[in-house]
Write an enzyme that holds these catalytic residues in place. Structure first.
Site, PDB file in Angstrom:
ATOM      1  N   ASN A  31      52.973  19.907  61.990  1.00 48.87           N
ATOM      2  CA  ASN A  31      52.834  20.729  63.110  1.00 48.87           C
ATOM      3  C   ASN A  31      52.642  19.245  64.611  1.00 48.87           C
ATOM      4  OD1 ASN A  31      54.243  22.335  65.487  1.00 48.87           O
ATOM      5  ND2 ASN A  31      52.024  22.669  66.290  1.00 48.87           N
ATOM      6  N   SER A  71      38.837  29.751  70.054  1.00 53.35           N
ATOM      7  CA  SER A  71      39.811  30.131  71.180  1.00 53.35           C
ATOM      8  C   SER A  71      39.486  31.773  72.159  1.00 53.35           C
ATOM      9  CB  SER A  71      41.317  30.256  70.732  1.00 53.35           C
ATOM     10  OG  SER A  71      41.715  31.112  71.400  1.00 53.35           O
ATOM     11  N   LYS A  93      40.279  32.912  64.419  1.00 55.29           N
ATOM     12  CA  LYS A  93      39.085  32.367  64.699  1.00 55.29           C
ATOM     13  C   LYS A  93      37.944  33.879  64.990  1.00 55.29           C
ATOM     14  CE  LYS A  93      41.088  28.573  65.914  1.00 55.29           C
ATOM     15  NZ  LYS A  93      41.520  27.201  65.422  1.00 55.29           N
ATOM     16  N   ARG A 117      55.082  40.550  77.439  1.00 56.25           N
ATOM     17  CA  ARG A 117      55.402  40.302  76.275  1.00 56.25           C
ATOM     18  C   ARG A 117      54.226  41.306  74.864  1.00 56.25           C
ATOM     19  NH1 ARG A 117      53.809  33.998  74.989  1.00 56.25           N
ATOM     20  NH2 ARG A 117      51.976  35.010  75.644  1.00 56.25           N
ATOM     21  N   TYR A 148      46.239  35.329  63.845  1.00 57.38           N
ATOM     22  CA  TYR A 148      45.857  34.092  64.595  1.00 57.38           C
ATOM     23  C   TYR A 148      44.118  34.522  65.028  1.00 57.38           C
ATOM     24  CZ  TYR A 148      44.531  30.197  67.298  1.00 57.38           C
ATOM     25  OH  TYR A 148      44.246  29.172  68.268  1.00 57.38           O
ATOM     26  N   PHE A 206      40.007  28.032  77.051  1.00 51.50           N
ATOM     27  CA  PHE A 206      41.129  29.013  77.312  1.00 51.50           C
ATOM     28  C   PHE A 206      42.601  29.147  77.337  1.00 51.50           C
ATOM     29  CE2 PHE A 206      38.290  32.400  78.281  1.00 51.50           C
ATOM     30  CZ  PHE A 206      37.121  32.353  78.216  1.00 51.50           C
ATOM     31  N   ARG A 220      46.184  33.810  84.014  1.00 50.95           N
ATOM     32  CA  ARG A 220      45.356  32.973  82.838  1.00 50.95           C
ATOM     33  C   ARG A 220      44.336  31.897  83.826  1.00 50.95           C
ATOM     34  NH1 ARG A 220      47.286  36.463  80.867  1.00 50.95           N
ATOM     35  NH2 ARG A 220      48.210  37.096  78.845  1.00 50.95           N
TER      36      ARG A 220
HETATM   37  P1  NAD Z   1      48.391  21.146  67.344  1.00 52.40           P
HETATM   38  O1  NAD Z   1      49.516  21.916  66.490  1.00 52.40           O
HETATM   39  O2  NAD Z   1      49.203  20.257  68.840  1.00 52.40           O
HETATM   40  O3  NAD Z   1      47.429  20.275  66.476  1.00 52.40           O
HETATM   41  C1  NAD Z   1      46.957  21.006  65.479  1.00 52.40           C
HETATM   42  C2  NAD Z   1      47.482  20.370  64.224  1.00 52.40           C
HETATM   43  O4  NAD Z   1      46.440  20.598  63.213  1.00 52.40           O
HETATM   44  C3  NAD Z   1      48.429  19.326  64.066  1.00 52.40           C
HETATM   45  O5  NAD Z   1      48.349  18.523  64.186  1.00 52.40           O
HETATM   46  C4  NAD Z   1      48.771  19.957  62.776  1.00 52.40           C
HETATM   47  O6  NAD Z   1      50.099  18.784  62.414  1.00 52.40           O
HETATM   48  C5  NAD Z   1      47.668  19.454  62.256  1.00 52.40           C
HETATM   49  N1  NAD Z   1      46.763  20.749  60.825  1.00 52.40           N
HETATM   50  C6  NAD Z   1      47.317  21.719  60.968  1.00 52.40           C
HETATM   51  N2  NAD Z   1      47.156  22.404  59.471  1.00 52.40           N
HETATM   52  C7  NAD Z   1      46.400  21.205  59.006  1.00 52.40           C
HETATM   53  C8  NAD Z   1      46.266  21.263  57.609  1.00 52.40           C
HETATM   54  N3  NAD Z   1      45.779  22.548  56.428  1.00 52.40           N
HETATM   55  N4  NAD Z   1      45.529  20.216  57.317  1.00 52.40           N
HETATM   56  C9  NAD Z   1      45.599  18.741  58.336  1.00 52.40           C
HETATM   57  N5  NAD Z   1      46.649  18.950  59.364  1.00 52.40           N
HETATM   58  C10 NAD Z   1      46.601  20.268  59.447  1.00 52.40           C
HETATM   59  O7  NAD Z   1      47.994  22.541  68.048  1.00 52.40           O
HETATM   60  P2  NAD Z   1      46.311  22.105  69.837  1.00 52.40           P
HETATM   61  O8  NAD Z   1      46.881  22.950  70.256  1.00 52.40           O
HETATM   62  O9  NAD Z   1      45.756  20.302  69.782  1.00 52.40           O
HETATM   63  O10 NAD Z   1      45.361  22.888  68.879  1.00 52.40           O
HETATM   64  C11 NAD Z   1      44.048  22.022  68.416  1.00 52.40           C
HETATM   65  C12 NAD Z   1      42.843  23.611  68.046  1.00 52.40           C
HETATM   66  O11 NAD Z   1      42.483  24.341  69.213  1.00 52.40           O
HETATM   67  C13 NAD Z   1      43.508  24.295  66.774  1.00 52.40           C
HETATM   68  O12 NAD Z   1      42.876  24.556  66.071  1.00 52.40           O
HETATM   69  C14 NAD Z   1      43.244  26.030  67.514  1.00 52.40           C
HETATM   70  O13 NAD Z   1      43.759  27.342  67.375  1.00 52.40           O
HETATM   71  C15 NAD Z   1      43.133  25.508  68.469  1.00 52.40           C
HETATM   72  N6  NAD Z   1      43.135  25.896  70.598  1.00 52.40           N
HETATM   73  C16 NAD Z   1      44.148  26.153  70.506  1.00 52.40           C
HETATM   74  C17 NAD Z   1      44.716  26.205  71.768  1.00 52.40           C
HETATM   75  C18 NAD Z   1      46.073  26.611  72.950  1.00 52.40           C
HETATM   76  O14 NAD Z   1      46.948  26.629  73.875  1.00 52.40           O
HETATM   77  N7  NAD Z   1      46.448  24.836  72.449  1.00 52.40           N
HETATM   78  C19 NAD Z   1      44.176  27.029  72.674  1.00 52.40           C
HETATM   79  C20 NAD Z   1      42.811  27.849  71.870  1.00 52.40           C
HETATM   80  C21 NAD Z   1      42.241  26.772  70.996  1.00 52.40           C
HETATM   81  C1  WQD Z   2      50.541  32.446  79.252  1.00 50.33           C
HETATM   82  C2  WQD Z   2      51.161  34.051  80.685  1.00 50.33           C
HETATM   83  C3  WQD Z   2      52.335  35.044  79.483  1.00 50.33           C
HETATM   84  C4  WQD Z   2      55.571  32.581  78.302  1.00 50.33           C
HETATM   85  C5  WQD Z   2      48.205  32.110  74.052  1.00 50.33           C
HETATM   86  C6  WQD Z   2      47.680  32.727  72.943  1.00 50.33           C
HETATM   87  C7  WQD Z   2      45.739  31.825  72.325  1.00 50.33           C
HETATM   88  C8  WQD Z   2      45.563  30.590  73.075  1.00 50.33           C
HETATM   89  C9  WQD Z   2      46.633  30.166  74.517  1.00 50.33           C
HETATM   90  C10 WQD Z   2      44.997  30.055  71.101  1.00 50.33           C
HETATM   91  C11 WQD Z   2      50.974  35.043  80.370  1.00 50.33           C
HETATM   92  C12 WQD Z   2      53.493  34.647  80.050  1.00 50.33           C
HETATM   93  C13 WQD Z   2      54.514  32.893  79.076  1.00 50.33           C
HETATM   94  C14 WQD Z   2      57.197  32.653  79.141  1.00 50.33           C
HETATM   95  C15 WQD Z   2      55.982  33.848  80.093  1.00 50.33           C
HETATM   96  N1  WQD Z   2      46.378  30.073  71.717  1.00 50.33           N
HETATM   97  N2  WQD Z   2      54.823  33.598  79.523  1.00 50.33           N
HETATM   98  N3  WQD Z   2      57.150  33.351  79.723  1.00 50.33           N
HETATM   99  O1  WQD Z   2      49.171  34.483  75.719  1.00 50.33           O
HETATM  100  O2  WQD Z   2      47.050  33.254  77.089  1.00 50.33           O
HETATM  101  O3  WQD Z   2      47.487  32.851  75.213  1.00 50.33           O
HETATM  102  O4  WQD Z   2      47.801  30.063  74.186  1.00 50.33           O
HETATM  103  O5  WQD Z   2      44.069  29.567  70.981  1.00 50.33           O
HETATM  104  O6  WQD Z   2      45.188  32.328  71.442  1.00 50.33           O
HETATM  105  O7  WQD Z   2      47.391  34.461  72.674  1.00 50.33           O
HETATM  106  O8  WQD Z   2      49.407  32.024  76.948  1.00 50.33           O
HETATM  107  O9  WQD Z   2      50.756  30.385  77.243  1.00 50.33           O
HETATM  108  O10 WQD Z   2      51.567  31.739  75.852  1.00 50.33           O
HETATM  109  O11 WQD Z   2      51.075  32.927  77.926  1.00 50.33           O
HETATM  110  O12 WQD Z   2      56.052  35.062  81.075  1.00 50.33           O
HETATM  111  O13 WQD Z   2      57.580  32.231  78.608  1.00 50.33           O
HETATM  112  O14 WQD Z   2      53.223  33.070  80.685  1.00 50.33           O
HETATM  113  O15 WQD Z   2      52.782  36.722  79.431  1.00 50.33           O
HETATM  114  O16 WQD Z   2      50.806  35.792  80.696  1.00 50.33           O
HETATM  115  P1  WQD Z   2      48.056  32.884  76.040  1.00 50.33           P
HETATM  116  P2  WQD Z   2      50.740  31.509  77.249  1.00 50.33           P
END
Ligand code: NAD
Ligand code: WQD
Length: 343
Positions: free
Chosen positions: A36, A130, A158, A297, A154, A183, A236
């Site tokens: 990704n 998360s 976590k 959603r 998902y 967050f 959020r």
């Molecule tokens: P991202 O998808 O940009 O980064 C994740 C990376 O992991 C990618 O580059 C992907 O190629 C790599 N990857 C996935 N599975 C793999 C595997 N088996 N081996 C090697 N590489 C692998 O996502 P991000 O937003 O940077 O998220 C990073 C971390 O933070 C994740 O664990 C995600 O669950 C967590 N997180 C993200 C958010 C968010 O909203 N972005 C919120 C809370 C937690």
């Molecule tokens: C934010 C707000 C939507 C898109 C997600 C995961 C969570 C964490 C972070 C990894 C909400 C609204 C969104 C759109 C909209 N990830 N929205 N139109 O849902 O808080 O969290 O990402 O751990 O696990 O669930 O974030 O950015 O998707 O949504 O109105 O096209 O925006 O309904 O209120 P969320 P989000």
């Protein structure tokens, strides 16, 4: 200099962490399967840091890949001090369609990472958790002792991931783990050279708004305007990805200095609605973001924001950047890279 090993290293959050950690004096080695993310992130990191990134392409579930990372770290930097495990699949909707892939990748990946750490005698781990582990929050702002639950596969990865790690710690006191509950990470590096580059239609709000602003999508669908919030749209806790990265550096220092584990929220404590974010983004990009009200959603909560006090009291870290900076920095990245890294 201490060396850290980042998994998921070319991903959105880890690529920012890579630079922030180097600035804080760490040597960094990264591993990613590129499932990704784009290899072009590495060119941007070279430009920004003036150093060739030390990188292994491979899947963290492959023990040989993990061993190669530790060997390379030994050759180049004298060994690994701590691991930061970002690698995971993260799309909530996709996880409902392909739960086994999520369990395999995220939980299989975590086990493989811990096994490799044990083989190489490294026991300090920062785990990307998360706010999703709070499920449907009962009280706001959310404190770390709130009830935990998962509403999708998902989220389960976590929650179970945290539980597995706590089990490990109970059996072997050498493990010191930082459970960082993020967050809503948004924004981009100040250079505009790296940022979030989702594949296909963005699932998350800010990358979607960014694509509306740049003209790739006609309007924002606002999922629900009848929530019990000030303007009826979801609220959020958006946190700048650079603040988040600094939170990881603080956690690494905590593990090393205090020789203890910790579980903390990484948020700002401030909630913004969908309409507030769209307005702020429109101001940053100096253009209107057209919105269309759409049904709620499934699985969404009305409001979710952190109590970030514990992170400040334990690690001396707090988020410094506000919504305006998040939007301005995201827009700099989006407007100069309208096709993301592949453009
Ligand atoms: P991202 O998808 O940009 O980064 C994740 C990376 O992991 C990618 O580059 C992907 O190629 C790599 N990857 C996935 N599975 C793999 C595997 N088996 N081996 C090697 N590489 C692998 O996502 P991000 O937003 O940077 O998220 C990073 C971390 O933070 C994740 O664990 C995600 O669950 C967590 N997180 C993200 C958010 C968010 O909203 N972005 C919120 C809370 C937690
Ligand atoms: C934010 C707000 C939507 C898109 C997600 C995961 C969570 C964490 C972070 C990894 C909400 C609204 C969104 C759109 C909209 N990830 N929205 N139109 O849902 O808080 O969290 O990402 O751990 O696990 O669930 O974030 O950015 O998707 O949504 O109105 O096209 O925006 O309904 O209120 P969320 P989000």
């Amino acid at each position: 200099m201490p060396c850290i090993l980042l998994t998921g290293a070319t991903g959105y959050i880890a690529s920012h962490m890579w630079l922030t950690a180097q600035e804080a004096g760490y040597d960094v080695i990264g591993v990613d399967s590129l499932v990704n993310s784009s290899p072009r992130v590495l060119d941007r990191l070279t430009t920004l840091s003036g150093r060739e990134p030390v990188f292994v392409q491979g899947d963290v579930r492959d023990a040989a890949v993990m061993d190669r990372c530790f060997e390379l770290a030994r050759e180049r930097f004298g060994g690994v001090q701590a691991m930061v495990h970002f690698a995971a699949l993260k799309a909530v909707g996709e996880s409902v369609e392909r739960p086994l892939d999520y369990f395999d990748n995220n939980l299989g990946g975590l086990l493989s990472v811990c096994q490799a750490m044990q083989r190489h005698g490294v026991f300090n781990l920062v785990f990307s958790s998360s706010a999703t582990v709070y499920g449907q929050p009962e009280r706001l702002p959310i404190t770390e002792d709130s009830p935990l639950s998962a509403t999708n596969p998902y989220g389960q990865t976590k929650l179970i991931g945290e539980e597995l790690l706590r089990g490990l710690e109970r059996c072997d006191a050498r493990w010191k783990i930082a459970y960082l509950r993020y967050f809503n990470p948004v924004g981009a590096h100040l250079s505009g050279l790296i940022g979030e580059d989702p594949r296909g239609i963005p699932n998350n709000l800010m990358p979607y708004v960014a694509q509306v602003a740049v003209g790739k999508r006609p309007h924002l669908n606002v999922f629900g305007n009848d929530y019990d919030t000030p303007d009826g749209t979801g609220v959020r806790d958006y946190i700048h990805v650079l603040d988040l990265a600094e939170g990881h550096v603080a956690a690494l220092r905590y593990l090393a200095d205090m020789n203890a584990s910790l579980t903390v929220n990484l948020g700002t404590g401030q909630g913004y609605s969908v309409l507030e974010l769209a307005q702020a983004y429109g101001d940053a990009a100096d253009r209107e973001i057209p919105v269309v009200f759409a049904p709620r959603r499934p699985g969404d909560v009305a409001a979710c924001y952190a109590d970030p006090a514990l992170a400040e009291s334990l690690m001396g870290w707090k988020a410094r950047r506000g919504l305006k900076e998040m939007c301005v920095d995201s827009w700099r990245w989006q407007s100069t890279n309208p096709q993301g890294f592949e453009g």
